[in-house]
Write a protein that holds these residues in place. Structure first.
Motif, mmCIF file in Angstrom:
data_model
loop_
_atom_site.group_PDB
_atom_site.id
_atom_site.type_symbol
_atom_site.label_atom_id
_atom_site.label_comp_id
_atom_site.label_asym_id
_atom_site.label_seq_id
_atom_site.Cartn_x
_atom_site.Cartn_y
_atom_site.Cartn_z
ATOM 1 N N GLN A 146 -2.416 -8.662 -0.709
ATOM 2 C CA GLN A 146 -2.563 -7.209 -0.647
ATOM 3 C C GLN A 146 -1.372 -6.487 -1.302
ATOM 4 O O GLN A 146 -0.598 -5.776 -0.642
ATOM 5 N N THR A 200 -4.311 -0.108 -5.586
ATOM 6 C CA THR A 200 -3.128 -0.792 -6.114
ATOM 7 C C THR A 200 -2.750 -0.212 -7.477
ATOM 8 O O THR A 200 -3.623 0.076 -8.301
ATOM 9 N N TYR A 219 -11.148 -5.251 -7.993
ATOM 10 C CA TYR A 219 -10.912 -5.232 -6.550
ATOM 11 C C TYR A 219 -9.666 -4.420 -6.202
ATOM 12 O O TYR A 219 -9.682 -3.566 -5.298
ATOM 13 N N LEU A 220 -8.562 -4.670 -6.900
ATOM 14 C CA LEU A 220 -7.302 -4.003 -6.584
ATOM 15 C C LEU A 220 -7.347 -2.513 -6.927
ATOM 16 O O LEU A 220 -6.780 -1.687 -6.212
ATOM 17 N N ARG A 269 -8.919 -0.555 -4.186
ATOM 18 C CA ARG A 269 -8.105 -0.365 -2.973
ATOM 19 C C ARG A 269 -6.812 0.415 -3.247
ATOM 20 O O ARG A 269 -5.968 0.568 -2.375
ATOM 21 N N GLU A 301 -6.424 -10.824 -2.493
ATOM 22 C CA GLU A 301 -7.021 -10.372 -1.234
ATOM 23 C C GLU A 301 -6.099 -10.673 -0.046
ATOM 24 O O GLU A 301 -5.995 -9.881 0.890
#
Length: 404
Positions: A104, A133, A127-128, A131, A101
């Motif tokens: 990033q 990634t 999570y990644l 976003r 987090e």
């Protein structure tokens, strides 16, 4: 000439519960990438107790998570005996997520374990991925015997999760050496993501000072990697010298930092009685020791094998066969191709047989004499892939070329 990336970030994960293989592989890749790209920063998450003992290039750093060690029976325990394993895993999972987090990353590269140790990176992968990634799973050339890997991955539903989360799967070896998923029912979605990049070539580090352990005369190097399961190999080598007093070649033995103290002390006591032997516990410049050796005796883990090929050294491999068969499979395949000599553990336990093999080693032809293409292209291919990815991203300006 280097290409420049503006504030590009790569996060790497190395669970490190037994030995140093995962961290050393991640560090090798990270160093090659920052060498090729200015403006790129790489952060390695590692559980290795001695992660700080290595030198790191500028723009490469590491985050240490609490250490968990794998026992010889394959079970895990917290390195800190006063902390429960479950509590340790919660801390590791939290640190990994918080690091992602905060950092990033544009790319997240996970070494070997698809969901991390006991699933600790799954939450971070979720999570990644949300976003945007790019998520990469890196595999050794050999993971394990098919029947062992199949059972483990079925328990963990690994294939479904690889297909769900990862954009690419890199195999750190050439396709004609070994397929790490041979014998498994691999979903077509996972196969499409697989890319055999080649072995990761090694070189002598220019960071920091030179190793102080390189002997002044010709020597054979005996290395056990991390050393946690290396006592039998060293004991066999000592037995060969004790049995055959005509075996007098200078030999440097590196026990490894994870060898248990009781075993280490006993082996040092035996070695001190033999004049041509020199014993050390650890050197963070293993590439330098291998580059200078006339021959190498090893268990044949991935990193040592890449170093043997990179420096084109005659090698005798005595692989570990339990609890994983990875080293055995790699040694058998390399022996078939004429790249190395191999003894099974039960063969090396015979002092006469091992002594004869040690005497042959310095004059054995190097791997390059086998006629095989050793495919030491992994770092070059990874660097090109990374560059192409950043070129293709809309939010990144074109890469510029700058003179060093």
């Amino acid at each position: 000439m280097k290409r420049r990336l503006e504030d590009a970030r790569i996060l790497m994960y190395s669970h490190d519960t037994f030995g140093l293989g995962h961290l050393r592989r991640c560090r090798t890749i990270a160093h090659a990438l920052v060498e090729d790209y200015r403006g790129l920063n790489v952060l390695i998450i590692s559980g290795a107790t001695i992660a700080g003992a290595f030198d790191y290039r500028a723009r490469v750093d590491f985050v240490k998570v609490p250490s968990v060690i794998k026992l010889r029976d394959g079970e895990y325990t917290s390195m800190a005996s006063h902390i429960d394993l479950q509590e340790t895993m919660k801390m590791r999972q939290s640190i990994i997520r918080h690091t992602a987090e905060t950092f990033q990353p544009d790319i997240f590269i996970v070494d070997k374990e698809p969901m991390g140790l006991k699933g600790e990176v799954e939450e971070t992968l979720q999570y990644l991925k949300a976003r945007g990634t790019t998520l990469v799973l890196g595999m050794r050339d050999v993971m394990d015997a098919p029947y062992l890997l199949d059972a483990e991955w079925k328990r963990n539903n690994a294939f479904q999760k690889i297909d769900q989360f990862y954009d690419r799967v890199w195999v750190y070896g050439p396709p004609d050496f070994y397929d790490p998923l041979v014998g498994l029912d691999v979903p077509s979605g996972v196969r499409r993501k697989m890319e055999f990049v080649g072995f990761l070539q090694r070189s002598v580090s220019t960071l920091g000072t030179k190793s102080e352990h390189v002997p002044d005369e010709d020597y054979i190097l005996v290395t056990t990697g991390g050393g946690g399961d290396g006592a039998d190999l060293v004991s066999d080598v000592l037995g060969a010298f004790e049995q055959d007093d005509t075996l007098q070649h200078k030999t440097l033995i590196v026990l490894g930092p994870y060898m248990p103290a009781k075993e280490r002390n006993h082996l040092i006591e035996r070695a001190n009685k033999i004049a041509c032997l020199q014993v050390i516990e650890f050197d963070n410049k293993m590439e330098e020791l291998i580059a200078g050796a006339k021959g190498v005796v090893a268990m044949g883990g991935y990193n040592t094998y890449c170093e043997i090929l990179s420096f084109d050294k005659p090698a005798l491999i005595i692989p570990r066969t339990r609890p994983r068969e990875e080293q055995l499979i790699r040694a058998q395949r390399a022996s078939e191709l004429g790249l190395v000599d191999m003894l099974l553990p039960e063969e090396s336990a015979d002092p006469r047989q091992l002594a004869a093999a040690l005497k042959r080693l310095p004059t054995r032809a190097p791997p390059s004499a086998s006629g095989e293409n050793m495919r030491l292209e992994g770092l070059v291919h990874i660097s090109r892939i990374i560059g192409d990815w950043f070129d293709d991203r809309d939010h990144y300006p074109p890469l510029s070329v700058v003179a060093e």
